[in-house]
Structure formats: structure tokens, C-alpha cells
Scaffold this motif. Structure first.
Motif, PDB file in Angstrom:
ATOM      1  N   LEU A   1       0.148 -65.958 -14.253  1.00 33.41           N
ATOM      2  CA  LEU A   1      -0.598 -67.067 -13.664  1.00 33.41           C
ATOM      3  C   LEU A   1      -2.019 -66.633 -13.323  1.00 33.41           C
ATOM      4  O   LEU A   1      -2.991 -67.348 -13.599  1.00 33.41           O
ATOM      5  N   VAL A   2      -2.145 -65.453 -12.734  1.00 35.68           N
ATOM      6  CA  VAL A   2      -3.468 -64.956 -12.374  1.00 35.68           C
ATOM      7  C   VAL A   2      -4.293 -64.674 -13.626  1.00 35.68           C
ATOM      8  O   VAL A   2      -5.487 -64.995 -13.692  1.00 35.68           O
ATOM      9  N   LYS A   3      -3.674 -64.092 -14.642  1.00 31.84           N
ATOM     10  CA  LYS A   3      -4.382 -63.841 -15.899  1.00 31.84           C
ATOM     11  C   LYS A   3      -4.857 -65.141 -16.523  1.00 31.84           C
ATOM     12  O   LYS A   3      -5.952 -65.214 -17.087  1.00 31.84           O
ATOM     13  N   SER A   4      -4.038 -66.169 -16.424  1.00 32.79           N
ATOM     14  CA  SER A   4      -4.382 -67.448 -17.032  1.00 32.79           C
ATOM     15  C   SER A   4      -5.503 -68.143 -16.288  1.00 32.79           C
ATOM     16  O   SER A   4      -6.444 -68.663 -16.896  1.00 32.79           O
ATOM     17  N   LEU A   5      -5.420 -68.151 -14.950  1.00 34.62           N
ATOM     18  CA  LEU A   5      -6.384 -68.912 -14.155  1.00 34.62           C
ATOM     19  C   LEU A   5      -7.666 -68.146 -13.867  1.00 34.62           C
ATOM     20  O   LEU A   5      -8.685 -68.752 -13.539  1.00 34.62           O
ATOM     21  N   GLN A   6      -7.605 -66.823 -13.951  1.00 33.51           N
ATOM     22  CA  GLN A   6      -8.793 -65.979 -13.770  1.00 33.51           C
ATOM     23  C   GLN A   6      -9.563 -66.268 -12.474  1.00 33.51           C
ATOM     24  O   GLN A   6     -10.777 -66.508 -12.499  1.00 33.51           O
ATOM     25  N   PRO A   7      -8.874 -66.238 -11.330  1.00 30.15           N
ATOM     26  CA  PRO A   7      -9.622 -66.379 -10.075  1.00 30.15           C
ATOM     27  C   PRO A   7     -10.472 -65.135  -9.830  1.00 30.15           C
ATOM     28  O   PRO A   7     -10.146 -64.042 -10.309  1.00 30.15           O
ATOM     29  N   LYS A   8     -11.534 -65.310  -9.068  1.00 28.96           N
ATOM     30  CA  LYS A   8     -12.377 -64.155  -8.744  1.00 28.96           C
ATOM     31  C   LYS A   8     -11.645 -63.199  -7.807  1.00 28.96           C
ATOM     32  O   LYS A   8     -11.807 -61.983  -7.882  1.00 28.96           O
ATOM     33  N   ILE A   9     -10.871 -63.754  -6.885  1.00 24.12           N
ATOM     34  CA  ILE A   9     -10.079 -62.962  -5.944  1.00 24.12           C
ATOM     35  C   ILE A   9      -8.675 -63.551  -5.896  1.00 24.12           C
ATOM     36  O   ILE A   9      -8.513 -64.772  -5.884  1.00 24.12           O
ATOM     37  N   TYR A  10      -7.661 -62.690  -5.866  1.00 22.74           N
ATOM     38  CA  TYR A  10      -6.281 -63.150  -5.731  1.00 22.74           C
ATOM     39  C   TYR A  10      -5.686 -62.564  -4.453  1.00 22.74           C
ATOM     40  O   TYR A  10      -5.781 -61.359  -4.200  1.00 22.74           O
TER      41      TYR A  10
ATOM     42  N   MET B   1     -14.483 -73.033  -4.762  1.00 21.88           N
ATOM     43  CA  MET B   1     -13.102 -73.494  -4.657  1.00 21.88           C
ATOM     44  C   MET B   1     -12.145 -72.406  -4.191  1.00 21.88           C
ATOM     45  O   MET B   1     -12.229 -71.250  -4.620  1.00 21.88           O
ATOM     46  N   ILE B   2     -11.210 -72.821  -3.336  1.00 22.64           N
ATOM     47  CA  ILE B   2     -10.079 -71.992  -2.919  1.00 22.64           C
ATOM     48  C   ILE B   2      -8.812 -72.736  -3.302  1.00 22.64           C
ATOM     49  O   ILE B   2      -8.642 -73.911  -2.970  1.00 22.64           O
ATOM     50  N   LEU B   3      -7.926 -72.063  -4.018  1.00 22.93           N
ATOM     51  CA  LEU B   3      -6.647 -72.641  -4.451  1.00 22.93           C
ATOM     52  C   LEU B   3      -5.524 -71.959  -3.685  1.00 22.93           C
ATOM     53  O   LEU B   3      -5.370 -70.738  -3.737  1.00 22.93           O
ATOM     54  N   ASN B   4      -4.735 -72.751  -2.962  1.00 19.63           N
ATOM     55  CA  ASN B   4      -3.602 -72.251  -2.191  1.00 19.63           C
ATOM     56  C   ASN B   4      -2.334 -72.892  -2.741  1.00 19.63           C
ATOM     57  O   ASN B   4      -2.040 -74.056  -2.460  1.00 19.63           O
ATOM     58  N   THR B   5      -1.574 -72.148  -3.557  1.00 21.85           N
ATOM     59  CA  THR B   5      -0.376 -72.718  -4.185  1.00 21.85           C
ATOM     60  C   THR B   5       0.848 -72.625  -3.281  1.00 21.85           C
ATOM     61  O   THR B   5       1.901 -73.175  -3.617  1.00 21.85           O
TER      62      THR B   5
ATOM     63  N   LEU C   1     -11.198 -68.075  -4.980  1.00 21.04           N
ATOM     64  CA  LEU C   1     -10.073 -67.393  -4.356  1.00 21.04           C
ATOM     65  C   LEU C   1      -8.800 -68.153  -4.655  1.00 21.04           C
ATOM     66  O   LEU C   1      -8.747 -69.379  -4.531  1.00 21.04           O
ATOM     67  N   MET C   2      -7.755 -67.423  -5.048  1.00 19.12           N
ATOM     68  CA  MET C   2      -6.437 -68.009  -5.258  1.00 19.12           C
ATOM     69  C   MET C   2      -5.447 -67.313  -4.340  1.00 19.12           C
ATOM     70  O   MET C   2      -5.411 -66.087  -4.238  1.00 19.12           O
ATOM     71  N   MET C   3      -4.636 -68.114  -3.650  1.00 17.93           N
ATOM     72  CA  MET C   3      -3.599 -67.604  -2.762  1.00 17.93           C
ATOM     73  C   MET C   3      -2.250 -68.119  -3.244  1.00 17.93           C
ATOM     74  O   MET C   3      -2.135 -69.267  -3.639  1.00 17.93           O
ATOM     75  N   SER C   4      -1.223 -67.264  -3.198  1.00 18.66           N
ATOM     76  CA  SER C   4       0.123 -67.732  -3.542  1.00 18.66           C
ATOM     77  C   SER C   4       1.164 -66.859  -2.860  1.00 18.66           C
ATOM     78  O   SER C   4       0.893 -65.718  -2.476  1.00 18.66           O
TER      79      SER C   4
END
Length: 551
Positions: free
Chosen positions: A391-400, A319-323, A340-343
Motif C-alpha cells: 500500500l505504501v509503495k503504491s501510494l508513495q506518501p512522503k512520510i508513513y 494532505m494527511i491520509l489517516n486510514t 503523511l499517511m497513517m495506518s
């Protein structure tokens, strides 16, 4: 100002059928930490889906989360709580909620600190950010132990858990993500290519924002070769008509996907003259299959669901999350542990406080000359960093991956007034074709309709915003915000949508708005958004009293 020549016989209407959204509202909508005018004709929003009243309730409401602030006693209709439960207690203890005014004083307002809505308990009327996130129906549950009444949020399964897929092993380079400019990213997954929010050329917000980075020389080729494009929302640093104009000449049928927002992303498409024939508006929270391995899902924002969206992409179970620009993506319900999370990191599109003057805003517009503005910006940046960190601490994505903040106020008339960058600042682009885009704006100044003062009444009646005790004075100016010789200066009273010669004697809120004439008239001619003026730093504002407005 000048009365002008006789009235024209039959003026061409700005729109024979005004699009959704309308062009004007002149009132700030809420964006946590910012005052962000969306400048629409706002619709009243009815928020309630359930009603609970209990005459036996003599205590105050207590919340089991920290997202609910109580400033009222007694029973009330409650909606859009965003909590796991709201409890009406018959005792005088205050449980785990934050409270104020306890004791014998009965207060009148409850406020949700997560979603910022307020309820006047005495009148049972809401005071809300426009088009706030709609709370799902709450279930009333009576406790068998203490007789208290609890409202329980019915949380359906998170939509991305539908039809789950196991994560498969990937080969090196099977998924690549490439930054192009600002919020434009290229995602390659297997043999498919997706593009996000392509802004590759031209300005955003009329003439206010310009790209900080020069796109790769083959960026337009990459865009043309994409299998699909996702555009998150209508702001012009994400929905770039100069970019789409180039794209439409190459491949007008390229698939473009947007969320089903109440204010359509492509509301301006027909007027723009851009020929795109394969725009797909999809519902929120539903997987869209691209092929057997790749799918995506669009989600709404919790603070601005009428326009902002975010995206989940899944490839072979990864999964990739793009907020993107969402203030509270999917109302805070997001997948944990994504690959991966992008914001964004720019903190929202707003002219506040840079475009304000007078009072505490006195001084030049740029940060360095005004200590209040400097302190405000510093504080907001800290708040934004804290929010993103949590937000990153809460969601714990592998890469931000932070992105979507790479623009500059490049035009010479804005550079010293807005940015005043440090001497060692490196702007990674040195040419923006100013004249090409400003010529289009300047052509609006001499349009036939502006020879007649009647355009003013015609335009604001078309916009239709009224019933609010606000009076504005609008002054057309040159690039340096000096009143334009021969330009218009006029008052608009939004209480009854009249156009008086002097301010009314009644108590009223007042704003003075100086607009660059070329941007103002271009907005009027095209039924555009006042975002181009405000977010694009193309106006200067003062207000009395210095209070925040929205309706």
C-alpha cells in the motif's frame, strides 16, 4: 439449569426501541486474514445494480485485472466488481483472468478475490461478507470488433480532487502531529487543533484491552481544547466512553465528527449517560471546511462500509491520509503522494484464534503453547506487513506513520492466558484502575432480571437473529472460564429461534461459547455488542464442524 422463581409480571424492556445496530448475531463477519465476529443481527444485503445476460456466451468470463477469480462458465448478473472491466468472451480462451475448472465442466460459483463476494450462478444468489461495499452501476458496452460484451465500471472523479488547492509554503512547526496513545493523535494545523480517536483512560472491549502507554499528563486538557474531534468507528478502542465521560464534564458541546455509516457510531450514546451535544454526522466524500486553510473529508471502508471510516485532512494544499482500521479504505481508491499517511498495524480486532479451543486449537490460549495458533499468527503478521508495504509503495506518501496497535491484555486473568509476553517485554504503563471498571461489570451479575430464567428467551427474541442453521450452547463462567455455580447454561437454535433442552437431531452447525458472567450480563443489560466478549477475550469458543460462519 435452574428453573428459578415464578416469572416476573412486567420486566423492564432492555430497550423500548432497540437501537441500530442490534446486539447479537453470534456469527463471524469477514475480515481478510481474520475471523472477526461483529455479532449483530445481520441484514441481508442485495448487491446488484445491473444485470447482463447473453445466451451467446459459451466461454467463461475473463477479467482484465487480478482481482477477479473465475470458477464458473456462462452468463450471470454481476455487481461490485472493483475492476476496470469484466469481459464476456464467446471464445474458449481465458484472457488474463485466473480460472479453474475449464473444459466441459460447468462450475457454479464466481468469487471476487479483492472483495470476497461470491455468486452462485445456478441460483443467482450471492454469498457475501455482511454489508460489503456496494459496487456502482456498471455500463454494458458491446465490442464492435469481436462482439464481446464488456461491463465497464463508471469511475467518478476522486472526491478529494474537488476544488483543488495548490500546496503553499509552510513555516517550521506550522503543522505538527503528536502521538498520545493507541490511535489517538493530535494534529495542529495553523491555529486549529484536531484530535483523532481519543482513548485516554479505561479499558476497551469491556475489560479485555488496556492502554500500553501512559498518556501525557495533559492529554485530557489537550482533548478539551481541541477545535474538533474525529472518531472513526464504534469500536471502544476508538470510541472510548470512559474518555468521553471525562470530556463531557468539561465541554459537552465540543464538535465531534463521524461518518454517515449504516451502523451509527454513537448508537449507544443515550444508554451510556455521556452528555455530548455537538455530534456531527457527515456524508462521505465531501469536504468539511474548518477555516480558509483547513478542511477534511471522511471516506468509508470497502470491506466494512457499515462501520469503518478513514480520513483525509488538507491544510494549505498539504494532505494527511489517516486510514485508521480500514481493511480496504475507500475501496482501494486513495490519493497518491500525500504528505503523511497513517495506518494501523494491529491487523484488525478479533478473538480468533486466541479464544478458540478444541481440535487444532487444543492447548492453552496463549500463542506459545499451541503451534497451530503460533503459525497462524505468524502468517497473518507477514500478510499484514506485506499488505501495508504494498500500500505504501503504491501510494508513495512522503512520510508513513504506523499506529493504532498499542494496547495490552493487562488484567491478571488475561496476561498469562493471552499474551505471555517475553521476559524482556517492557509494558510502558503499570496502573490501570482495574477495580474501578470491573466493579461496574460485576454489579450487573446481581441485576434483578437474572433471577428469572425467562431473560434468556426475552433477550434473544429482542435481538431477533434467526433463520440460520446454527445451535449454540452458552455457559456462564468465572474469570478462568470454569462453569459458574448457579450460573446459566442453555441452548439456542437459531433456525427457528427456539431454546431446546437437547441438541436437535437434524444436521446443524454447533458452537459452545463460554462467557465470563460479568461481561455477558453487562452486555445483556445494556443491549451491548458481543464484541466486548469476543474481541475482548472474555469468552472461549469451540465449534463443530470447525467452519467459518457469516450471514
Amino acid at each position: 439449569m435452574e428453573s428459578g422463581p415464578p416469572e416476573p409480571p412486567d420486566l423492564e424492556p432492555l430497550h423500548s426501541d432497540p437501537p441500530e445496530p442490534p446486539a447479537l448475531g453470534l456469527l463471524e463477519s469477514s475480515h481478510p486474514g481474520f475471523e472477526t465476529p461483529t455479532l449483530w443481527c445481520f441484514r441481508n444485503t442485495h448487491l446488484g445494480t445491473s444485470e447482463v445476460k447473453s445466451s451467446r456466451t459459451t466461454g467463461f468470463v475473463s477479467s482484465r485485472t487480478t482481482g477477479f477469480e473465475i470458477t464458473a462458465l456462462g452468463s450471470f448478473r454481476t455487481t461490485r466488481l472493483g475492476t476496470t472491466g469484466i469481459k464476456f468472451s464467446r471464445t474458449t480462451g481465458h484472457g488474463s483472468s485466473r480460472t479453474s475448472g475449464l473444459g466441459t465442466t460447468v462450475l457454479s460459483t464466481v468469487r471476487c478475490t479483492k472483495h470476497y463476494w461470491k455468486l452462485n450462478v445456478a441460483t443467482m444468489e450471492y454469498v457475501n461478507p455482511p454489508d460489503s461495499f456496494m459496487q456502482d452501476e456498471l455500463e454494458a458496452v458491446l465490442s464492435d470488433t469481436d462482439g464481446s460484451l464488456e461491463l465497464v465500471e463508471l469511475n467518478p472523479p476522486d472526491p478529494w480532487t474537488a476544488e483543488p488547492r495548490e500546496a503553499q509554503e509552510l513555516h517550521d512547526g506550522e503543522i505538527t502531529l503528536t502521538y498520545l496513545t493507541h490511535a489517538c493523535m493530535e494534529l495542529k494545523a495553523g491555529n486549529k487543533r484536531m484530535m483523532f480517536d481519543p482513548w485516554l483512560t479505561g479499558p476497551a472491549f469491556a475489560r479485555g484491552w488496556w492502554l500500553l502507554h501512559e498518556p501525557p499528563s495533559d492529554a485530557m486538557d489537550r482533548l478539551s481544547q481541541a477545535d474538533l474531534i474525529y472518531i472513526s468507528h464504534m469500536h471502544s478502542d476508538h470510541l472510548s466512553y470512559p474518555t468521553l465521560k471525562h470530556l463531557s464534564k468539561r465541554c459537552p458541546d465540543i464538535p465531534i465528527y463521524v461518518g454517515d455509516t449504516s451502523r451509527p457510531v454513537f448508537w449507544y450514546l443515550e444508554k451510556s449517560g455521556v452528555n455530548l451535544t455537538n455530534i456531527n454526522v457527515v456524508p462521505f466524500g465531501v469536504w468539511q471546511n474548518v477555516d480558509e486553510h483547513l478542511r477534511f473529508m471522511i471516506l468509508m471502508d470497502g470491506v466494512h462500509p457499515e462501520m469503518d471510516t478513514c480520513l483525509i485532512v488538507e491544510y494549505k494544499g498539504h494532505m494527511i491520509l489517516n486510514t485508521v482500521d480500514c481493511t480496504r479504505p475507500n475501496n482501494g481508491r486513495l490519493p497518491h503522494g500525500v504528505d503523511l499517511m497513517m495506518s494501523d498495524f494491529a491487523g484488525g480486532a478479533s478473538g480468533f484464534p486466541m479464544t478458540f479451543h478444541g481440535g487444532k486449537y487444543t492447548g492453552e490460549s496463549h500463542i506459545a503453547s499451541n503451534s497451530w495458533k503460533a503459525d497462524f499468527i505468524k502468517t497473518e503478521r507477514k500478510k499484514l506487513l506485506h499488505y501495508k508495504t504494498q500500500l505504501v509503495k503504491s501510494l508513495q506518501p512522503k512520510i508513513y506513520c504506523p499506529f493504532a496497535g498499542y494496547f495490552t491484555e493487562a488484567h491478571p486473568s488475561d496476561r498469562s492466558a493471552i499474551t505471555e509476553p517475553p521476559n524482556d517485554t517492557k509494558i510502558l504503563k503499570d496502573s490501570w484502575d482495574f477495580d474501578l471498571y470491573l466493579d461496574e461489570l460485576n454489579a450487573s451479575v446481581s441485576a434483578e432480571i437474572f433471577k428469572y430464567k425467562s431473560w434468556i428467551q426475552y433477550y434473544y427474541n429482542w435481538a431477533g437473529f434467526k433463520g440460520y442453521n446454527l445451535v449454540i450452547r452458552v455457559i456462564e463462567t468465572d474469570d478462568d472460564f470454569k462453569p459458574l455455580k448457579g450460573g446459566y447454561e442453555y441452548l439456542v437454535d437459531f433456525l427457528d429461534l427456539s431454546f431446546p433442552d437437547v441438541r436437535p437431531e437434524r444436521d446443524h452447525a454447533y458452537e459452545e461459547i463460554k462467557n465470563r458472567v460479568n461481561v455477558m450480563r453487562h452486555v445483556v443489560l445494556n443491549g451491548g455488542l458481543w464484541d466486548d466478549l469476543y474481541i475482548g477475550f472474555n469468552n472461549r469458543m469451540s465449534r463443530d464442524p470447525d467452519v467459518y460462519h457469516h450471514k
